[in-house]
Design a protein around this motif. Structure first.
Motif, PDB file in Angstrom:
ATOM      1  N   UNK A   1       0.776  -1.117  -0.156  1.00 18.60           N
ATOM      2  CA  UNK A   1      -0.100  -0.078  -0.047  1.00 18.60           C
ATOM      3  C   UNK A   1       1.080   1.311  -0.128  1.00 18.60           C
ATOM      4  N   UNK A   2       0.247   2.125  -0.702  1.00 17.75           N
ATOM      5  CA  UNK A   2       1.069   3.465  -0.871  1.00 17.75           C
ATOM      6  C   UNK A   2       0.673   4.321   0.596  1.00 17.75           C
ATOM      7  N   UNK A   3       1.801   4.690   0.835  1.00 16.47           N
ATOM      8  CA  UNK A   3       1.771   5.570   2.364  1.00 16.47           C
ATOM      9  C   UNK A   3       2.557   6.802   2.360  1.00 16.47           C
ATOM     10  N   UNK A   4       2.105   7.950   2.778  1.00 15.92           N
ATOM     11  CA  UNK A   4       2.833   9.079   2.985  1.00 15.92           C
ATOM     12  C   UNK A   4       2.425   9.660   4.224  1.00 15.92           C
ATOM     13  N   UNK A   5       3.316   9.635   5.203  1.00 19.96           N
ATOM     14  CA  UNK A   5       3.148   9.922   6.603  1.00 19.96           C
ATOM     15  C   UNK A   5       3.965  11.265   6.931  1.00 19.96           C
ATOM     16  N   UNK A   6       3.318  12.369   7.170  1.00 18.90           N
ATOM     17  CA  UNK A   6       3.756  13.532   7.646  1.00 18.90           C
ATOM     18  C   UNK A   6       3.643  13.605   8.912  1.00 18.90           C
ATOM     19  N   UNK A  24       7.642   7.791   3.125  1.00 24.69           N
ATOM     20  CA  UNK A  24       7.195   7.516   1.836  1.00 24.69           C
ATOM     21  C   UNK A  24       7.273   6.033   1.647  1.00 24.69           C
ATOM     22  N   UNK A  25       6.255   5.345   1.278  1.00 27.64           N
ATOM     23  CA  UNK A  25       6.411   3.815   1.160  1.00 27.64           C
ATOM     24  C   UNK A  25       5.211   3.419   0.050  1.00 27.64           C
ATOM     25  N   UNK A  26       5.702   2.307  -0.523  1.00 28.01           N
ATOM     26  CA  UNK A  26       4.695   1.735  -1.360  1.00 28.01           C
ATOM     27  C   UNK A  26       4.904   2.060  -2.792  1.00 28.01           C
ATOM     28  N   UNK A  27       5.604   2.871  -3.262  1.00 22.35           N
ATOM     29  CA  UNK A  27       5.820   3.378  -4.668  1.00 22.35           C
ATOM     30  C   UNK A  27       7.296   3.694  -4.733  1.00 22.35           C
TER      31      UNK A  27
END
Length: 128
Positions: A1-6, A24-27
Motif C-alpha cells: 500500500x502507498x503511504x505518505x506519513x507527515x 514514503x512507502x509503497x511506490x
C-alpha cells in the motif's frame, strides 16, 4: 500500500523553526515528485514547495523562498521541509503528496491534479 506519513508539526513561537518529515512507502520513490501543501483555517490549500526525487530539482512558492527549504533522504525515502522564521500566518495543516508528473515545471508545482497520492497532515501552530 502507498503511504505518505507527515510528521513533525507542533506549537512554536513566532521566529522559531520546525522540520517536517514525509515518510514514503509503497511506490518507487525516485520516480516521483513530492510536494508539501498547507491549508490554514478558512483558507484554500496552497502549495508550499516540491522536490523532484530523480534529480533533486526544487520549487517554492514565492512567499516561502528564503525561509523554507525542502530536502530528501533517498535511503530513508523521506522528504523534509525545514521551516525558519515562522510567523502566525504559517499556522496551517501541512500535508505531503506524491505524483509521477509532479514537480517537473515551476509553473505548475502546486497543481493538485498532478499528485497521485496524499498523506495525512500535520498541524503547525505558530504563536505570536
Amino acid at each position: 500500500d502507498v503511504q505518505l506519513q507527515a510528521s513533525g508539526g507542533g506549537l512554536v513561537q513566532a521566529g522559531g523553526s520546525l522540520r517536517l518529515s514525509c515518510a514514503a512507502s509503497g511506490f518507487t520513490f525516485d520516480d516521483y515528485g513530492i510536494g508539501w501543501f498547507r491549508q490554514a483555517p478558512g483558507k484554500e490549500r496552497e502549495g508550499v514547495a516540491c522536490i523532484r526525487n530523480s534529480d533533486g530539482n526544487t520549487y517554492y512558492a514565492d512567499s516561502m523562498k528564503g525561509r523554507f527549504t525542502i530536502s530528501k533522504n533517498n535511503a530513508k525515502k523521506t522528504v523534509y521541509l525545514h521551516m525558519n522564521s515562522l510567523t502566525p500566518e504559517d499556522t496551517a495543516v501541512y500535508s505531503c503528496a506524491a505524483g509521477q508528473q509532479a514537480c517537473v515545471y515551476p509553473s505548475d508545482f502546486a497543481r493538485v491534479g498532478l499528485y497521485d497520492y496524499w498523506g495525512q497532515g500535520t498541524l503547525v501552530t505558530v504563536s505570536s
